[in-house]
Design a protein around this motif. Sequence first.
Motif, short mmCIF file in Angstrom:
data_model
loop_
_atom_site.label_atom_id
_atom_site.label_comp_id
_atom_site.label_asym_id
_atom_site.label_seq_id
_atom_site.Cartn_x
_atom_site.Cartn_y
_atom_site.Cartn_z
N LEU A 6 0.82 -1.20 0.00
CA LEU A 6 0.00 0.00 0.00
C LEU A 6 0.87 1.26 0.00
O LEU A 6 1.88 1.33 0.68
CB LEU A 6 -0.91 0.03 1.22
N CYS A 7 0.44 2.24 -0.76
CA CYS A 7 1.06 3.56 -0.77
C CYS A 7 0.10 4.50 -0.04
O CYS A 7 -0.89 4.97 -0.62
CB CYS A 7 1.30 4.03 -2.21
N LEU A 8 0.36 4.73 1.23
CA LEU A 8 -0.57 5.52 2.05
C LEU A 8 -0.70 6.96 1.55
O LEU A 8 -1.79 7.53 1.61
CB LEU A 8 -0.14 5.48 3.52
N ILE A 9 0.37 7.53 1.06
CA ILE A 9 0.30 8.89 0.52
C ILE A 9 -0.59 8.90 -0.73
O ILE A 9 -1.43 9.80 -0.89
CB ILE A 9 1.70 9.44 0.21
N CYS A 10 -0.44 7.90 -1.58
CA CYS A 10 -1.25 7.82 -2.80
C CYS A 10 -2.73 7.64 -2.46
O CYS A 10 -3.60 8.27 -3.06
CB CYS A 10 -0.78 6.65 -3.67
N ILE A 11 -2.99 6.79 -1.48
CA ILE A 11 -4.37 6.55 -1.03
C ILE A 11 -4.94 7.83 -0.44
O ILE A 11 -6.07 8.23 -0.76
CB ILE A 11 -4.42 5.39 -0.02
N GLY A 12 -4.17 8.49 0.42
CA GLY A 12 -4.63 9.73 1.06
C GLY A 12 -4.96 10.82 0.06
O GLY A 12 -6.00 11.47 0.15
N ARG A 13 -4.08 11.00 -0.92
CA ARG A 13 -4.31 12.01 -1.96
C ARG A 13 -5.59 11.69 -2.73
O ARG A 13 -6.39 12.59 -3.02
CB ARG A 13 -3.10 12.04 -2.89
N THR A 14 -5.79 10.42 -3.04
CA THR A 14 -6.98 10.01 -3.80
C THR A 14 -8.25 10.23 -2.99
O THR A 14 -9.26 10.72 -3.52
CB THR A 14 -6.85 8.54 -4.24
N VAL A 15 -8.19 9.92 -1.71
CA VAL A 15 -9.37 10.12 -0.85
C VAL A 15 -9.68 11.61 -0.72
O VAL A 15 -10.86 12.01 -0.76
CB VAL A 15 -9.17 9.45 0.53
N ILE A 16 -8.67 12.44 -0.63
CA ILE A 16 -8.90 13.90 -0.57
C ILE A 16 -9.59 14.36 -1.86
O ILE A 16 -10.56 15.13 -1.81
CB ILE A 16 -7.57 14.65 -0.35
N LEU A 17 -9.13 13.87 -2.99
CA LEU A 17 -9.77 14.23 -4.26
C LEU A 17 -11.22 13.72 -4.30
O LEU A 17 -12.10 14.42 -4.80
CB LEU A 17 -8.97 13.68 -5.44
N LEU A 18 -11.45 12.53 -3.78
CA LEU A 18 -12.82 12.00 -3.74
C LEU A 18 -13.73 12.85 -2.86
O LEU A 18 -14.88 13.11 -3.22
CB LEU A 18 -12.82 10.55 -3.22
#
Length: 167
Positions: A6-18
């Motif tokens: 898992l890339c937590l930064i990638c996940i976090g950025r995507t959730v912020i965009l969502l």
Amino acid sequence: MTDTELCLICIGRTVILLLAANGAPVLARHWLKDRFSLPVDMGLTLGDGRALFGYRKTWRGIIVSVITTSLVATVLGMPALDGALFGLAAMSGDLLASFIKRRQGYAESSRVRSIDTIPESVMPALVLHAQLDLNVADILAVALTFFLIDVLLSPVLYRLNIKNRPY
């Protein structure tokens, strides 16, 4: 990184965009009420007697989502065009969810959590997986995280009189 790390930064950025893509239309509806709320389906009813998407899916919501997500993307260091594409993909997922719910006979604004959150979180993650550096495990984590945020945040937004229903 492998497809299971898992890339937590990638996940976090995507959730912020969502959150930006899906929250902007809710806030626009709260602030603007019915102003500029032209339905995407223009009231079209299909052969099954049900609306294509429903009156709650508006051009205002799509436009506000795309603009907001573009701005948030730039704050996150991404190109505005990627943000716009993300918002458009999220809203396409939202329209797909509404289309499915109408075909299954669910009323406007009814809540079917899996149908409501999966298309609008997975579609933009799939469309921009390379730009967001997401692998398969990340996309699944994004969908689960967005689902859980929706479950927890909806009642709060209802209590704040931002949403009309607690779900």
